[in-house]
Design an enzyme around this catalytic site. Structure first.
Site, PDB file in Angstrom:
ATOM      1  N   SER A   1      24.127  -4.794   4.071  1.00 54.76           N
ATOM      2  CA  SER A   1      24.225  -3.963   2.868  1.00 54.76           C
ATOM      3  C   SER A   1      24.250  -4.892   1.667  1.00 54.76           C
ATOM      4  CB  SER A   1      25.506  -3.115   2.913  1.00 54.76           C
ATOM      5  OG  SER A   1      25.452  -2.205   3.981  1.00 54.76           O
TER       6      SER A   1
ATOM      7  N   LYS B   1      22.102   3.600   1.416  1.00 51.99           N
ATOM      8  CA  LYS B   1      23.370   3.069   1.912  1.00 51.99           C
ATOM      9  C   LYS B   1      24.457   3.165   0.847  1.00 51.99           C
ATOM     10  CE  LYS B   1      26.435   1.215   4.523  1.00 51.99           C
ATOM     11  NZ  LYS B   1      26.373  -0.090   5.183  1.00 51.99           N
TER      12      LYS B   1
ATOM     13  N   LYS C   1      32.651  -4.283  -2.513  1.00 53.42           N
ATOM     14  CA  LYS C   1      31.327  -4.843  -2.820  1.00 53.42           C
ATOM     15  C   LYS C   1      30.301  -3.728  -2.991  1.00 53.42           C
ATOM     16  CE  LYS C   1      28.586  -5.648   0.371  1.00 53.42           C
ATOM     17  NZ  LYS C   1      27.903  -6.001   1.626  1.00 53.42           N
TER      18      LYS C   1
END
Length: 317
Positions: A104, A178, A246
């Site tokens: 990711s 995502k 993140k």
């Protein structure tokens, strides 16, 4: 290539054999593919040899001769270090191969990686996953694929070993999907933590509340899996809180770029940042339950947080 555009008996390189990468590499080997794997910490890759995985001493040696290179590391920065800096693995990937970025990472980083690899004659698919450690073990990952239709068609038979593949659009859109996933996951985990705190302090058994909600509008995989983690006070990471931050930060950058205000997501991100600042960044993201307890001045009795590095049980306030 075969007539349908797939790669005949591709040789696979797998970079990054951590919590999710290790079972993914194992499944690929067990499906009959020739696979070479590398991990920065060698002892995480070494056990894969028992399943027929060739454990490479370097990323360069892993990718040499590979038709498909799967990258499953913690961040875009880590991926860039492996591919373009440090050992410059990209320079040793043969022309015509395809890099599948299952980490990711930020959308702009994925697009820049694709452009740099295209200059070397290498294809690129950004294919982040959802499903966590359990999905990796059970081969039920949701794989969100961005790239050219030809590249995605070429690698789809291999990716289907790991789960369900959905074509989203051009490079970068897999990462956008995502980010949407992570916004929903983070928000839902946080609301479940608050709901269970409310139920427990009000005198209801959270385990029975979870059971009662099963099958109703509030039911979800997150309620089933992460709700159980909260009830059992079991926060060894499948997906850790620092990586949740993140991803939420990456979503915030995209929102800013498109002049969007996402107030609920912003508040959830603040809570996860505070959790990390309190020293719980290495816990599973369901550990936000602990932070909600902390905000309310509640005792952390009977809370078990297995240390991600040592496996030793600890207690945290």
């Amino acid at each position: 290539m075969t007539d349908d555009g797939t790669i005949a008996a591709p040789r696979v390189a797998f970079l990054g054999t951590g919590i999710m990468g290790a079972p993914m590499a194992r499944h690929i080997a067990q499906a009959g593919y020739r696979i070479s794997a590398w991990n920065r910490t060698d002892d995480k890759a070494r056990p894969l040899a028992a399943f027929g995985v060739e454990v490479a001493p370097s990323a360069v040696q892993a990718v040499s001769g590979a038709d498909v290179v799967i990258v499953m590391v913690t961040s875009g920065q880590a991926a860039n270090q492996i591919l373009f800096e440090d050992g410059r693995a990209a320079a040793h990937i043969k022309a015509g191969a395809i890099v599948v970025m299952m980490s990711s990472i930020a959308v702009d980083v994925a697009r820049t990686q694709a452009a740099r690899l295209r200059e070397l004659g290498i294809g690129y698919v950004d294919a982040p996953v959802s499903g966590g450690e359990k999905g990796a073990i059970d081969k039920t990952l949701a794989i969100m694929a961005g790239g050219s239709p030809d590249d995605i068609a070429a690698v789809s038979p291999l990716l289907r070993v790991l789960g369900r593949v959905t074509y989203i659009g051009p490079v970068g859109t897999g990462q956008l999907a995502k980010l949407a996933n992570q916004v929903i996951v983070a928000g839902t985990i946080t609301l479940i933590a608050e709901a269970f705190t409310l139920a427990e302090r009000g005198g209801a058994d959270p385990a029975r509340v979870r059971q009662a909600l099963t099958g109703g509008f509030a039911d979800s995989v997150i309620l089933q899996q992460h709700g159980l983690r909260m009830i059992e006070r079991r926060f060894t990471p499948g997906g850790d809180a620092i990586n949740q931050v993140k991803d939420l930060d990456a979503a915030a950058r995209i929102a800013e770029e498109h002049h969007l205000t996402l107030p609920a997501t912003e508040r959830v991100a603040e809570l996860f940042r505070a959790m990390v600042a309190a020293g719980d960044g290495g816990l599973d993201h369901s550990g936000i339950f602990l932070h909600i307890a902390r905000l309310n001045g509640l005792p952390a009795h009977d809370i078990r947080t297995d240390d991600a590095m040592t496996g030793e049980p600890s207690r945290k306030a």
